[in-house]
Design a protein around this motif. Structure first.
Motif, PDB file in Angstrom:
ATOM      1  N   TYR A  32      47.951  -6.662  10.707  1.00  0.00           N
ATOM      2  CA  TYR A  32      47.204  -7.819  10.233  1.00  0.00           C
ATOM      3  C   TYR A  32      46.287  -8.226  11.374  1.00  0.00           C
ATOM      4  CZ  TYR A  32      50.867  -7.801   6.736  1.00  0.00           C
ATOM      5  OH  TYR A  32      51.732  -7.425   5.748  1.00  0.00           O
ATOM      6  N   PHE A  34      42.713 -10.097  13.058  1.00  0.00           N
ATOM      7  CA  PHE A  34      41.901 -11.297  12.975  1.00  0.00           C
ATOM      8  C   PHE A  34      40.840 -11.281  14.082  1.00  0.00           C
ATOM      9  CE2 PHE A  34      44.988 -13.647  10.324  1.00  0.00           C
ATOM     10  CZ  PHE A  34      46.138 -12.926  10.563  1.00  0.00           C
ATOM     11  N   TYR A  36      38.700 -14.391  16.012  1.00  0.00           N
ATOM     12  CA  TYR A  36      38.469 -15.820  16.182  1.00  0.00           C
ATOM     13  C   TYR A  36      37.323 -16.026  17.171  1.00  0.00           C
ATOM     14  CZ  TYR A  36      42.773 -17.417  13.858  1.00  0.00           C
ATOM     15  OH  TYR A  36      43.751 -17.711  12.936  1.00  0.00           O
ATOM     16  N   LEU A  46      38.525 -19.272  12.841  1.00  0.00           N
ATOM     17  CA  LEU A  46      38.658 -17.950  12.270  1.00  0.00           C
ATOM     18  C   LEU A  46      37.315 -17.451  11.757  1.00  0.00           C
ATOM     19  CD1 LEU A  46      40.669 -15.689  11.324  1.00  0.00           C
ATOM     20  CD2 LEU A  46      40.599 -16.820   9.085  1.00  0.00           C
ATOM     21  N   LYS A  49      39.430 -11.884   8.671  1.00  0.00           N
ATOM     22  CA  LYS A  49      40.764 -11.308   8.810  1.00  0.00           C
ATOM     23  C   LYS A  49      40.877 -10.081   7.923  1.00  0.00           C
ATOM     24  CE  LYS A  49      42.488 -14.498   5.298  1.00  0.00           C
ATOM     25  NZ  LYS A  49      43.286 -15.717   5.024  1.00  0.00           N
ATOM     26  N   PHE A  51      43.951  -7.809   6.028  1.00  0.00           N
ATOM     27  CA  PHE A  51      45.366  -7.600   5.709  1.00  0.00           C
ATOM     28  C   PHE A  51      45.556  -6.240   5.041  1.00  0.00           C
ATOM     29  CE2 PHE A  51      46.068 -11.434   7.423  1.00  0.00           C
ATOM     30  CZ  PHE A  51      46.685 -12.461   6.713  1.00  0.00           C
ATOM     31  N   GLY A  99      57.538 -14.517  14.046  1.00  0.00           N
ATOM     32  CA  GLY A  99      57.015 -15.443  13.051  1.00  0.00           C
ATOM     33  C   GLY A  99      55.549 -15.219  12.757  1.00  0.00           C
ATOM     34  N   TYR A 100      55.125 -13.988  12.928  1.00  0.00           N
ATOM     35  CA  TYR A 100      53.715 -13.635  12.714  1.00  0.00           C
ATOM     36  C   TYR A 100      52.774 -14.475  13.568  1.00  0.00           C
ATOM     37  CZ  TYR A 100      55.462 -10.550   9.211  1.00  0.00           C
ATOM     38  OH  TYR A 100      56.144  -9.558   8.594  1.00  0.00           O
ATOM     39  N   LEU A 102      50.244 -14.726  16.741  1.00  0.00           N
ATOM     40  CA  LEU A 102      49.147 -13.821  17.044  1.00  0.00           C
ATOM     41  C   LEU A 102      49.239 -13.322  18.480  1.00  0.00           C
ATOM     42  CD1 LEU A 102      46.202 -15.696  15.300  1.00  0.00           C
ATOM     43  CD2 LEU A 102      47.530 -13.753  14.450  1.00  0.00           C
TER      44      LEU A 102
ATOM     45  N   TYR B  31      55.028 -22.587   9.293  1.00  0.00           N
ATOM     46  CA  TYR B  31      55.056 -22.011  10.626  1.00  0.00           C
ATOM     47  C   TYR B  31      54.185 -22.802  11.580  1.00  0.00           C
ATOM     48  CZ  TYR B  31      56.894 -17.708   8.419  1.00  0.00           C
ATOM     49  OH  TYR B  31      57.640 -16.782   7.731  1.00  0.00           O
ATOM     50  N   THR B  97      52.541 -15.660   3.763  1.00  0.00           N
ATOM     51  CA  THR B  97      51.944 -15.077   2.574  1.00  0.00           C
ATOM     52  C   THR B  97      53.035 -14.808   1.550  1.00  0.00           C
ATOM     53  OG1 THR B  97      52.181 -12.884   3.512  1.00  0.00           O
ATOM     54  CG2 THR B  97      50.075 -13.998   3.861  1.00  0.00           C
ATOM     55  N   ALA B 100      56.394 -13.322   2.281  1.00  0.00           N
ATOM     56  CA  ALA B 100      56.603 -13.586   3.718  1.00  0.00           C
ATOM     57  C   ALA B 100      56.404 -12.342   4.563  1.00  0.00           C
ATOM     58  CB  ALA B 100      57.980 -14.195   3.964  1.00  0.00           C
ATOM     59  N   THR B 101      55.432 -11.521   4.201  1.00  0.00           N
ATOM     60  CA  THR B 101      55.176 -10.316   4.986  1.00  0.00           C
ATOM     61  C   THR B 101      54.198 -10.574   6.114  1.00  0.00           C
ATOM     62  OG1 THR B 101      53.437  -9.699   3.442  1.00  0.00           O
ATOM     63  CG2 THR B 101      55.630  -8.774   3.057  1.00  0.00           C
ATOM     64  N   SER B 102      53.628 -11.750   6.117  1.00  0.00           N
ATOM     65  CA  SER B 102      52.703 -12.131   7.176  1.00  0.00           C
ATOM     66  C   SER B 102      52.465 -13.620   7.039  1.00  0.00           C
ATOM     67  CB  SER B 102      51.383 -11.373   7.050  1.00  0.00           C
ATOM     68  OG  SER B 102      50.478 -11.793   8.060  1.00  0.00           O
ATOM     69  N   THR B 103      51.540 -14.125   7.809  1.00  0.00           N
ATOM     70  CA  THR B 103      51.062 -15.481   7.585  1.00  0.00           C
ATOM     71  C   THR B 103      49.588 -15.414   7.227  1.00  0.00           C
ATOM     72  OG1 THR B 103      50.476 -15.815   9.905  1.00  0.00           O
ATOM     73  CG2 THR B 103      52.670 -16.512   9.214  1.00  0.00           C
ATOM     74  N   ASP B 104      49.187 -16.397   6.516  1.00  0.00           N
ATOM     75  CA  ASP B 104      47.768 -16.554   6.220  1.00  0.00           C
ATOM     76  C   ASP B 104      47.075 -17.058   7.479  1.00  0.00           C
ATOM     77  OD1 ASP B 104      46.338 -17.494   3.047  1.00  0.00           O
ATOM     78  OD2 ASP B 104      45.360 -16.775   4.852  1.00  0.00           O
ATOM     79  N   THR B 105      45.875 -17.511   7.350  1.00  0.00           N
ATOM     80  CA  THR B 105      45.100 -17.964   8.496  1.00  0.00           C
ATOM     81  C   THR B 105      45.876 -18.954   9.339  1.00  0.00           C
ATOM     82  OG1 THR B 105      43.091 -17.713   7.217  1.00  0.00           O
ATOM     83  CG2 THR B 105      42.971 -19.125   9.175  1.00  0.00           C
ATOM     84  N   GLN B 106      45.853 -18.773  10.648  1.00  0.00           N
ATOM     85  CA  GLN B 106      46.397 -19.778  11.548  1.00  0.00           C
ATOM     86  C   GLN B 106      45.297 -20.777  11.875  1.00  0.00           C
ATOM     87  OE1 GLN B 106      48.650 -18.698  15.015  1.00  0.00           O
ATOM     88  NE2 GLN B 106      49.810 -17.128  13.927  1.00  0.00           N
TER      89      GLN B 106
END
Lengths: 114, 117
Positions: A32, A34, A36, A46, A49, A51, A99-100, A102, B31, B97, B100-106
């Motif tokens: 995944y 990104f 920024y 952002l 991105k 995915f 926790g995903y 970055l 998160y 997402t 829960a395979t990832s997160t969307d935009t931080q």
């Protein structure tokens, strides 16, 4: 471990010229990814991105990036740079076991000359 | 809708002093993250939280503690500040997402610039 490398610390381009910022990642599965942007003294915004799906991703402010699995790259491009694009650009990959969060590259500082 | 806010924006501490940085988000994100940014280093993860009442260590957790007592708030504490903790601190939040395979935009806050003398 997932990691990101931005080979260029500084890049200078003339206003109106095209731009390509390089990003290479290290990750076994589909990452995944990104991009920024950070203007001086500001937070991070952002740009785009990736995915899955279409490997050419369109973002805000006229930026696009192309995911190339064979080259482990996710380079950012813009056909014509504006003076307001001068900023720090960060490529990042999502870390699945944190926790995903970055994992950021060290950034590329873009200077735009008249 | 304020997004992610951070308090304070600037702070100067003396070595050994303590302080707490507050991060608040109004997007109902599960998160939350604390990063620090140092020149030439990019952003590095300090601690993160995947839900209310849960926290975990990131890449550079030493000297910091965190708490997530409410879903919308994520606190970062420095018990005994050191000059090596001089940095800009960013908070971010995101939602998982589907699956829960990832997160969307931080989404990032504006940052807190901390100087430890």
């Amino acid at each position: 471990a997932q990691s990101v490398t931005q080979p260029d610390i500084h890049i200078t381009v003339s206003e109106g010229a095209s731009l390509e910022l390089r990003c290479n990642y290290s990750y076994g599965a589909t990452p995944y990814l990104f991009w920024y942007v950070q203007s001086p003294g500001q937070g991070l915004q952002l740009l785009l991105k990736y995915f899955s799906g279409d490997t050419l991703v369109q973002g805000i402010k006229g930026f696009e990036a192309e995911f190339k699995r064979s080259q482990s790259s996710f380079n950012l491009r813009k056909p014509s740079v504006h003076w307001s694009d001068a900023a720090e650009y960060f490529c990042a990959v999502g870390i699945s076991n944190s926790g995903y969060a970055l994992n950021f590259g060290k950034g590329t500082s873009l200077l735009v000359t008249p | 809708n304020a997004g992610v806010t951070q308090t304070p924006k600037f702070r100067v501490l003396k070595t050994g002093q303590s302080m707490t940085l507050l991060c608040a988000q109004d997007m109902n994100h599960e998160y939350m993250y604390w990063y620090r940014q140092d020149p030439g280093m990019g952003l590095r993860l300090i601690h993160y939280s995947v839900g209310e009442g849960t926290t975990a260590k990131g890449e550079v957790p030493d000297g910091y503690n965190v708490s997530r007592l409410k879903k919308q708030n994520f606190l970062l504490g420095l018990e005994s500040a050191a000059p090596s903790q001089t940095s800009v601190y960013f908070c971010a939040s995101a939602r998982p997402t589907s699956g829960a395979t990832s997160t969307d935009t931080q989404y990032f806050g504006p940052g807190t610039r901390l100087t430890v003398l």
